[in-house]
Enzyme design. Structure first.
Site, mmCIF file in Angstrom:
data_model
loop_
_atom_site.group_PDB
_atom_site.id
_atom_site.type_symbol
_atom_site.label_atom_id
_atom_site.label_comp_id
_atom_site.label_asym_id
_atom_site.label_seq_id
_atom_site.Cartn_x
_atom_site.Cartn_y
_atom_site.Cartn_z
ATOM 1 N N HIS A 186 40.677 44.134 44.533
ATOM 2 C CA HIS A 186 41.767 45.304 45.243
ATOM 3 C C HIS A 186 41.648 46.911 46.379
ATOM 4 C CE1 HIS A 186 44.950 43.213 42.473
ATOM 5 N NE2 HIS A 186 45.514 42.928 43.884
ATOM 6 N N ARG A 293 52.583 44.102 48.272
ATOM 7 C CA ARG A 293 52.631 44.442 46.810
ATOM 8 C C ARG A 293 53.148 45.489 46.425
ATOM 9 N NH1 ARG A 293 46.971 42.148 49.011
ATOM 10 N NH2 ARG A 293 46.584 40.398 46.975
ATOM 11 N N ARG A 329 56.990 41.192 45.599
ATOM 12 C CA ARG A 329 56.664 40.593 44.864
ATOM 13 C C ARG A 329 56.952 41.858 44.200
ATOM 14 N NH1 ARG A 329 49.753 40.088 43.311
ATOM 15 N NH2 ARG A 329 50.740 42.107 43.576
ATOM 16 N N GLU A 428 49.793 31.278 39.873
ATOM 17 C CA GLU A 428 48.136 32.368 40.496
ATOM 18 C C GLU A 428 47.580 31.987 38.650
ATOM 19 O OE1 GLU A 428 48.915 36.102 41.006
ATOM 20 O OE2 GLU A 428 50.247 36.474 39.917
ATOM 21 N N ASN A 451 43.682 34.030 44.938
ATOM 22 C CA ASN A 451 43.134 35.377 44.099
ATOM 23 C C ASN A 451 42.571 36.041 42.716
ATOM 24 O OD1 ASN A 451 42.374 36.682 46.627
ATOM 25 N ND2 ASN A 451 43.988 38.125 46.906
ATOM 26 N N ASP A 452 43.810 35.335 41.886
ATOM 27 C CA ASP A 452 43.646 34.953 40.944
ATOM 28 C C ASP A 452 43.453 33.574 39.833
ATOM 29 O OD1 ASP A 452 44.239 37.697 39.350
ATOM 30 O OD2 ASP A 452 46.634 37.788 39.697
ATOM 31 N N ARG A 462 37.282 37.541 38.817
ATOM 32 C CA ARG A 462 37.219 37.583 40.663
ATOM 33 C C ARG A 462 36.517 39.710 41.038
ATOM 34 N NH1 ARG A 462 44.169 39.268 41.295
ATOM 35 N NH2 ARG A 462 43.014 40.712 43.601
HETATM 36 C C1 PEP Z 1 46.563 36.778 44.129
HETATM 37 O O1 PEP Z 1 46.190 37.035 43.203
HETATM 38 O O2 PEP Z 1 46.112 35.465 44.727
HETATM 39 C C2 PEP Z 1 47.107 37.707 44.234
HETATM 40 C C3 PEP Z 1 47.784 37.933 45.846
HETATM 41 O O3 PEP Z 1 48.203 39.172 44.352
HETATM 42 P P1 PEP Z 1 46.941 39.903 43.891
HETATM 43 O O4 PEP Z 1 46.053 39.815 44.737
HETATM 44 O O5 PEP Z 1 47.800 41.809 43.749
HETATM 45 O O6 PEP Z 1 45.850 39.782 42.216
HETATM 46 MG MG MG Z 2 47.771 37.884 41.240
#
Ligand code: PEP
Ligand code: MG
Length: 537
Positions: A186, A293, A329, A428, A451-452, A462
């Site tokens: 993040h 977010r 979200r 995700e 991302n997840d 990640r």
């Molecule tokens: C993701 O997981 O792709 C996502 C957009 O959420 P975050 O990066 O906040 O976990």
């Molecule tokens: Mg995520």
């Protein structure tokens, strides 16, 4: 030259500021000269006052009076004889050293305040925790926090937390480089929002540089060059100019919409963390907000934002977007995002643990504050709400049941909400992607959180530079899950967005387009280059 992971595009040349929050060891040693110890305490307190005054003024200038109030509260504690008096008594009577005395007294006060059944007084515990941390750091001669003084600074750190990154003063910090971290941590995502070039996962960069060194951050190649020679500096000054020129050129696409040959409209939207980020999405021609977010509203504060504060934030974004879709979200805390006032259990695998919707379903009161604020804000624009980390339909149904409860409460209170809100889920977790066709019957839309999704599919953390070679968005298994998700949704007439970083990845966009993705949502700074690629499909 050191090679790492390109985390945020762009180039920067500046002076190194090493940021390290050293662990302070507080010992039990007794002192004989207690008046000398009290003098040391006084000096540390004076230094705290100076620091807090500076931070307060900077916060007023950068953010606002309200946000600066917390530092005022800290200063009041310094003036409170009950606190300092108790520390002095501890030194005098028990010959305790100053650091230990601050620790002993603050622990007692914190325990006392935390036991009181009054939210306001409980917050004082957090203030005391903060101020005692600052006093102890000053007594130990350590710096605290990311208070950058000089222009053209490059931060060098072992790691930066998302909240460290969110607080960076863009007028002074030109870039950052870290030992650890991945492209989708993040802090990297935050750096892209702030348009601060960054390279992460450089291994041991903190041991190679010292304060005041000159460093080049190349956020495109993912390299850091320490004390470059004149020729390299010149080369990078030219690169910066070309980069700026290209950015300028892309501006012609701001008002361009993407429509496929078959007449299908594709949305290119922006991801935001704070309401004010919306300006950048608009400036870059975003078709909407694909991911707000909201956890960033909960960070850098002493307690959770109230319903009213959240309502104002959501209303602001909805109004600014003038009828364009805003996907908000619900709270996704846990993993690498933590809150000082929300203790989470220490887990071996926090990304697989107690986070996001799992936490919200259990901490219903916290969740309801957010849902009520969202419902109330819904009348000010086109709102879509999505729940993070959904693994199966039960979680969606449970969340919706709480939404219904909030709606009933609002009706009794005579407060309005819109019936046109779209309710969706993030895809995700691989299980959700596999079950997309079934889930699509129940929800209004999907947003793929790559991302997840990538980290769970490939079992590649990640956050880890060590396994970043495995973290591959174009892995056939990942692509298959994405395709299943899109096909599953379309079968039931639902739309699918993607708000993970992959949506803005120039290499991935053509494939996602071919799969029929309806909405691409990314850091505002990637919107125009994504539009350029989509126009060529
Ligand atoms: C993701 O997981 O792709 C996502 C957009 O959420 P975050 O990066 O906040 O976990
Ligand atoms: Mg995520």
């Amino acid at each position: 030259m050191k090679k790492g992971i390109a985390a945020s595009k762009g180039y920067a040349i500046g002076k190194v500021f090493i940021y390290e929050e050293k662990e302070i060891i507080i010992n039990d040693e007794k002192v004989t000269d207690t008046s000398n110890e009290i003098n040391k305490l006084q000096e540390a307190v004076n230094l705290c006052r100076e620091q807090l005054e500076k931070i307060k003024l900077k916060t007023i200038e950068n953010v606002g009076e309200d946000e600066a109030a917390v530092f005022e509260a800290h200063m009041l504690i310094l003036d409170d004889p009950e606190f300092l008096g108790a520390v002095e008594t501890e030194i005098k009577n028990n010959h305790t050293n100053a650091m230990k005395a601050v620790e002993v007294v603050s622990k007692q006060l914190i325990m006392m305040f935390e036991a009181i059944d009054d939210a306001y007084l409980r917050e004082r515990a957090a203030d005391i925790r903060d101020i005692s941390k600052r006093m102890i750091a000053n007594l130990a001669g350590h710096t605290i926090g990311l208070e950058v003084e000089e222009d053209n600074t490059i931060i060098v750190a072992h790691d930066l937390t998302p909240s460290d990154t969110a607080q960076l003063d863009r007028s002074k910090v030109k870039g950052f480089i870290t030992n650890i971290g991945g492209r989708t941590s993040h802090s990297a995502i935050m750096a892209r929002t702030l348009e601060i070039p960054a390279v992460v996962g450089l291994g041991d960069i903190t041991t190679y540089v010292k304060d005041g060194d000159i460093v080049i951050v190349d956020g495109i190649e993912g390299i850091a060059i320490i004390n470059p020679d004149e020729q390299t500096k010149k080369l990078y000054i030219e690169k910066i100019a070309t980069y700026e020129e290209e950015k300028e050129q892309l501006k012609r696409l701001i008002d361009v919409s993407i429509v496929t040959k078959e007449g299908r409209e594709i949305e290119v939207s922006g991801n935001i963390g704070k309401p004010e980020d919306v300006a950048q999405v608009i400036a870059n021609g975003g078709d909407g907000i694909g991911l707000f977010r909201t956890e960033f509203l909960y960070m850098d504060r002493e307690s959770a934002p109230t319903e009213e504060e959240q309502f104002e934030a959501y209303k602001y974004v909805l109004e600014e977007m003038k009828g364009k879709r805003v996907v908000i979200r619900t709270l996704d805390i846990g993993g690498d995002k933590t809150l000082p006032y929300l203790p989470l259990p220490k887990e071996m695998n926090p990304f697989l643990g107690y986070r996001a919707i799992r936490l919200c379903l259990e901490q219903k009161e916290l969740f309801k504050v957010q849902l009520r604020a969202l419902l109330r804000a819904s009348v000010y624009g086109r709102l879509a709400v999505m729940f993070p980390m959904i693994s199966g339909i039960e979680e969606f149904n449970q969340a919706k049941a709480i939404v219904e409860e909030c709606k009933r409460e609002l009706e009794i209170e005579g407060l309005a909400y819109s019936n046109a809100i779209e309710w969706g889920i993030m895809i995700e977790i691989p299980a959700a992607a596999v079950m997309a066709e079934e889930l699509a019957k129940e929800v209004d839309f999907f947003s793929i959180g790559t991302n997840d999704l990538i980290q769970y599919t490939l079992a590649a953390d990640r956050m880890s530079e060590k396994v970043s070679y495995l973290y591959n968005p174009m892995h056939p298994a990942v692509l298959k899950l994405i395709k299943m998700t899109i096909d599953g949704a379309h079968k039931h007439g639902k739309w699918v967005g993607m708000c993970g970083e992959m949506a803005g990845d120039e290499m991935a966009i053509p494939t996602l387009f071919e799969y029929g993705l309806d909405e691409f949502s990314m850091s505002a700074t990637s919107i125009l280059s994504a539009k350029k690629i989509l126009l060529n499909q």
